[in-house]
Design a protein around this motif. Sequence first.
Motif, PDB file in Angstrom:
ATOM      1  N   LEU A  11       0.835  -1.209   0.000  1.00 14.48           N
ATOM      2  CA  LEU A  11       0.000   0.000   0.000  1.00 14.48           C
ATOM      3  C   LEU A  11       0.865   1.253   0.000  1.00 14.48           C
ATOM      4  N   ARG A  12       1.925   1.242   0.792  1.00 18.65           N
ATOM      5  CA  ARG A  12       2.812   2.407   0.871  1.00 18.65           C
ATOM      6  C   ARG A  12       3.580   2.620  -0.440  1.00 18.65           C
ATOM      7  N   VAL A  14       2.578   1.640  -3.514  1.00 18.33           N
ATOM      8  CA  VAL A  14       1.615   2.110  -4.514  1.00 18.33           C
ATOM      9  C   VAL A  14       1.289   3.586  -4.257  1.00 18.33           C
ATOM     10  N   SER A  15       1.160   3.965  -3.004  1.00 27.76           N
ATOM     11  CA  SER A  15       0.908   5.369  -2.652  1.00 27.76           C
ATOM     12  C   SER A  15       2.087   6.245  -3.062  1.00 27.76           C
ATOM     13  N   THR A  18       1.970   6.872  -6.697  1.00 29.71           N
ATOM     14  CA  THR A  18       0.905   7.840  -6.981  1.00 29.71           C
ATOM     15  C   THR A  18       1.359   9.254  -6.661  1.00 29.71           C
ATOM     16  N   PRO A  78      -5.139   5.517  -9.984  1.00 28.25           N
ATOM     17  CA  PRO A  78      -5.240   5.572  -8.518  1.00 28.25           C
ATOM     18  C   PRO A  78      -6.619   6.000  -8.020  1.00 28.25           C
ATOM     19  N   THR A  82      -8.334   0.448  -5.314  1.00 29.56           N
ATOM     20  CA  THR A  82      -8.763   0.545  -3.920  1.00 29.56           C
ATOM     21  C   THR A  82      -7.772  -0.139  -2.974  1.00 29.56           C
ATOM     22  N   ILE A  83      -7.926   0.205  -1.702  1.00 33.30           N
ATOM     23  CA  ILE A  83      -7.142  -0.435  -0.657  1.00 33.30           C
ATOM     24  C   ILE A  83      -7.386  -1.943  -0.693  1.00 33.30           C
ATOM     25  N   VAL A  86      -5.329  -3.810  -3.417  1.00 33.08           N
ATOM     26  CA  VAL A  86      -3.913  -4.007  -3.093  1.00 33.08           C
ATOM     27  C   VAL A  86      -3.765  -5.083  -2.015  1.00 33.08           C
ATOM     28  N   THR A 136      -9.906   4.684  -2.126  1.00 35.47           N
ATOM     29  CA  THR A 136      -8.977   4.542  -3.246  1.00 35.47           C
ATOM     30  C   THR A 136      -7.593   5.034  -2.841  1.00 35.47           C
ATOM     31  N   ILE A 137      -6.608   4.625  -3.614  1.00 33.83           N
ATOM     32  CA  ILE A 137      -5.238   5.086  -3.380  1.00 33.83           C
ATOM     33  C   ILE A 137      -5.178   6.602  -3.552  1.00 33.83           C
TER      34      ILE A 137
END
Length: 155
Positions: A11-12, A14-15, A18, A78, A82-83, A86, A136-137
């Motif tokens: 998640l981190r 992908v964030s 983004t 993004p 969604t969370i 991932v 969402t991201i």
Amino acid sequence: MRITQEADYALRMVSLLTKSGAVFSYGTVQGTLFAPSMADAVAVPVGFANKILRKLSLAGIVKAMRGVAGGYYLLRDPKELTIKDVIETIDGPIEISKCLSESCDCLNNPNKDCCRFHNVFGVLNQMLVERLDRLTIAMMVDADLSVCDLLETIK
């Protein structure tokens, strides 16, 4: 159910892609990030970052570009990623109890439909999945959204 550290790092990462603008948009790649720089940014060993990126790549979430200007970029929008997407890419289906799995043969109550625990856990699980699918991201990295705004989204 516990979200694994691997899913948390995913998640981190992908964030990070983004926020940095390393995304595929309108048919072109806007930028890329190298795995070592992402690993450093999320404080994870490079080998583990590569393992995570490989899973994200196989799921069509990120893509690697070779060459001097190479690196990773986000393949999915993004605003639509969604969370939940991932987490499930890394950890598999979200199940707060083993009994929710189709492959689980319950020793306490073979007829899952009549089991109070199974039914309550099923409803709670669905609520969790639906809420993770609302975030969402893009929302998670939007500095204009407060934590209260994010929490309001999942109420």
